[in-house]
Design a protein around this motif. Sequence first.
Motif, mmCIF file in Angstrom:
data_model
loop_
_atom_site.group_PDB
_atom_site.id
_atom_site.type_symbol
_atom_site.label_atom_id
_atom_site.label_comp_id
_atom_site.label_asym_id
_atom_site.label_seq_id
_atom_site.Cartn_x
_atom_site.Cartn_y
_atom_site.Cartn_z
ATOM 1 N N LYS A 382 0.824 -1.207 0.000
ATOM 2 C CA LYS A 382 0.000 0.000 0.000
ATOM 3 C C LYS A 382 0.862 1.261 0.000
ATOM 4 N N ALA A 383 2.060 1.176 0.580
ATOM 5 C CA ALA A 383 2.966 2.324 0.570
ATOM 6 C C ALA A 383 3.379 2.659 -0.860
ATOM 7 N N LEU A 384 3.691 1.636 -1.634
ATOM 8 C CA LEU A 384 4.102 1.865 -3.015
ATOM 9 C C LEU A 384 2.930 2.382 -3.847
ATOM 10 N N MET A 385 1.751 1.840 -3.599
ATOM 11 C CA MET A 385 0.565 2.333 -4.296
ATOM 12 C C MET A 385 0.299 3.796 -3.960
ATOM 13 N N LYS A 386 0.469 4.155 -2.694
ATOM 14 C CA LYS A 386 0.228 5.541 -2.292
ATOM 15 C C LYS A 386 1.261 6.485 -2.905
#
Length: 529
Positions: A382-386
């Motif tokens: 989710k960090a990379l998506m954000k």
Amino acid sequence: MKKIQAILILLLSLAGASLPARAEGKYGLILAEVEKYALKVAGEWKIPGMSMAIIKGDSVIFCKGFGIKNLDRPKDRFGPEEEVTGKTMFHAGSMTKAFTATVIASLADEGLLSWEDTVKNILPDFEWADDSIGSIMQVKDLLTHTTGLAAQAGTYIPNIGYGRDDIYAMLKYIRPLYPFREKFAYNNITFIIAAKVIEKVSGMSWEENVRQRIMVPLGMSSSSPDMESYIKAGDSACSGHYFGYGKDSGGNPGIKVFPFYGEDRALHWINVMAPAGGISTNAEDMARWVMFHMNNGCTDSVRLISEREMSRMHGRAVTVSEGPTTGKYYGYCWYIEDNGEYSTIYHTGTTWGFTGICGFVPEIDLGMVILCNSEVSEYARKALMKRITDLFINPQADPDSLSDPSREGLLQWFSERGKTRKRVAVTPVKRSSAIPEPEAVTGVYRKDWPFGDAVVSAENGKLYLEIGRYGWKHRLKHHRGNEFWLTSGGHTYAVFFNNYTEGDAGSVEMVIDFNYNEDFGPWLLLPSP
């Protein structure tokens, strides 16, 4: 641990060296920052290999792999055949659930079923622990994790050697923990019921429905709804890797990563639970899947799913959590997160050694696919998506001024490792400090279908258990008192023996703890012939 870290550092330094000094194209500078952050995430979270795709509008503007397929490969063999690419195969895990929902949407478009149809009307043999609930349960309830079952209830039944039909028959023995339709509790086994519904109304297997209704029209030529493509891919597929908390030689906290082999890969589970998590795929194919949803059910100007059904799948069916300015919801196998500025529609996936995430941000027509060959935390994905979303929303911003969700997630993950996790519900077992002698517990244990008989045998002073549809035989390793541990298909079960000190064969019981509130009762030892 040091060896793994050294390999990862080498890989990431090589990948960083190949990063273009000046990226070309409309989104070149943004994508250069995406690569930079992807390398940071992979390094911080010790991800051996990762494949990513980014979709903007009607185009895939980025599709690339990072790292390697298997950490066990000697570093002097690193080469193109070892590196992850956009074509490298992964397990999609629970991203599969949206495929099952899309098949149901397709069947609804054809008038073969309705989301409000009761399951019992389609499947007369369907049985639930509470008949009053089973008689009114609808098709839509199977996909929203609100049937009342404890989270993950029944998930590990296949690993001991049972099939899809066995689990379907066992459903009536799992008591719900919550009121019907009142609590979101993530589950897998209800998707087996959904697959039965699909097969009954269509006359085709779940697998064939996925192929013909989704994969073929979308051109997902490398993907498969079962293990076929993954196994055939051989060295073109990633090895899955364990991810967990560990300490280095100095006792300092760190991340432990190693490849899975043999039955620890849980390939049987993936096939049995395929409607919930069995698809094998790559970033190139998953980009087509995400673009299809971004285009609201169309591919190459051809509509496959109606706007009405697409709106249903992407809508808010269940509230997961809500705050003053944010909310997390679940549609029909898509999460919807609203932060007040934009919404992200996505789903994660996890199986043995693999994790991923795919989704899109409608407000900026942006889609993403991230596949990892380790069980890395959702925080990393989710960090990379954000970060990708932030870079496209704020293209003029200094990347160093943006938040660092990977670092924040890593700190949170480490802080959670020190917390004791308690089960929501514990399977009732009788514990004893007395250790049973092998001869007191060996023999045939009887339990009616769909569970079937089990055999406990002793060989050279060690106990073995043979159980399940396929008669798998595994060592029972003593843990403490009357508790033994059995590892099968990538999962460890606690097995308890009761009443063995009385010497009455008819009273000896064997109880298996399946981990999530499945109180199936005991297997009873038969008297010797």
